[in-house]
Design a protein around this motif. Structure first.
Motif: not given
Length: 334
Positions: A120-124, A131-132, A152-153, A160-168
């Motif tokens: 959880g503390r790593l870069p996006f 997690m994968k 959250d991811l 992270h700037e820009g509010g990055k989002k992963a694909n659920p």
């Protein structure tokens, strides 16, 4: 002897004489002068562990980054193999060898909570990839915390700037053995992000149908039915109409099947459905509701009731009355 004799010659002499203390001192000197290779590092660490010399071992691995005169990855491997897990973890964390840190936490120490905290503390991008990689084992051992990190991811990752989002959709397989957590995750996704990928909606529909099919308590079953219908009416299944219909049919979810037939203007199927289930009143109601758009429904209803062996006079009379009033059938030739 350093700089005059080949290190391998000196090392062999010390090994032959079983002079481990001299060997250790020599290897330390090699490292200080940046003349050590990976084999020398391995040997020195093995000397420390064999002598149980924790003081020198800690001094060696806790040197400042500028003073590191050894291959960190080799050191981590040796320490891990020797069972010095905390020392290996220290090196892995200090030098950002994330993969090694997680391997040791998950495979050796089995501290799943700490591994998840670390991820959880790593870069996006690294959270996403880790997690994968480790999501299934983390979901098995710390399901609630893992689900929260995935939420959250896949929404706005605040750190992270820009509010990055992963694909659920890409994380759905992680929940293979955790249907409750999966439902929680998917419901969060559609609540927070109603433009979630179609796979999120498809999977949630299937889950809700499964829950409805297995529920025995009437009140809970009714609530689950409402939940399924709310999802079907969300407008998210227009482009995957067939898939939604098949799911409802598989789970014998009649209300959903009929709703989708209606949405698809499949009035013949609605009639056929009621006929198959001997739902006489529903056949009449379907004619009344959809007969304006498809007048042949009344004729089909007449044929259906006429073929019935049981007494359907009342229904036949209703159908005939409507056919005559609307002049839906040509008069019979005399």
């Amino acid at each position: 002897t350093i700089g005059k004799l080949e290190p391998s010659y000196v090392i062999r002499k010390f090994l032959d004489a079983q002079r481990i203390h001299n060997l250790t001192a020599y290897l330390q000197a090699l490292h200080l002068q940046s003349l050590a290779n990976a084999d020398h590092t391995t040997l020195l660490l093995n000397c420390y562990t064999k002598l149980k010399d924790s003081a020198h071992l800690e001094e060696f691995i806790k040197a400042s980054v500028d003073e590191v005169h050894f291959d960190v990855e080799i050191a981590i491997k040796v320490l891990r193999q020797a069972g010095y897990h905390s020392h290996a973890l220290y090196l892995a964390e200090k030098h950002a060898h994330h993969e090694w840190y997680l391997k040791i936490q998950l495979e050796d120490i089995k501290n799943f909570q700490e591994a998840l905290r670390y991820i959880g503390r790593l870069p996006f991008p690294q959270i996403e990839s880790n997690m994968k990689c480790y999501g299934k084992i983390l979901m098995y051992h710390v399901p609630n915390e893992t689900t929260q990190l995935l939420k959250d991811l896949c929404t706005n990752f605040a750190q992270h700037e820009g509010g990055k989002k992963a694909n659920p959709e890409e994380f759905i397989p992680i929940f293979a053995n955790n249907p409750c957590e999966l439902k929680n995750f998917l419901e969060h996704m559609i609540q927070v992000q109603n433009d979630s990928p179609q796979g999120v909606y498809d999977t949630l529909l299937e889950l809700r149908l499964q829950n409805w099919a297995h529920e025995r308590d009437p009140q809970a079953r009714q609530q689950l039915q409402n939940d399924v219908m709310t999802l079907l009416k969300s407008g998210r299944f227009k482009n995957v109409f067939d898939k939604a219909l098949v799911l409802c049919q598989m789970h014998n979810f009649q209300k959903g099947v009929l709703y989708l037939y209606e949405q698809g203007k499949l009035f013949q199927q609605i009639m056929h459905y009621h006929m198959q289930n001997n739902q006489y009143q529903e056949v009449i109601e379907a004619c009344k509701q959809y007969g304006e758009q498809e007048s042949s429904l009344w004729e089909q209803a007449l044929g259906y009731f006429a073929r019935k062996e049981e007494d359907c006079k009342e229904h036949i009379a209703t159908v005939l009355k409507h056919i005559e009033s609307k002049n839906l059938m040509p008069p019979l030739l005399g």
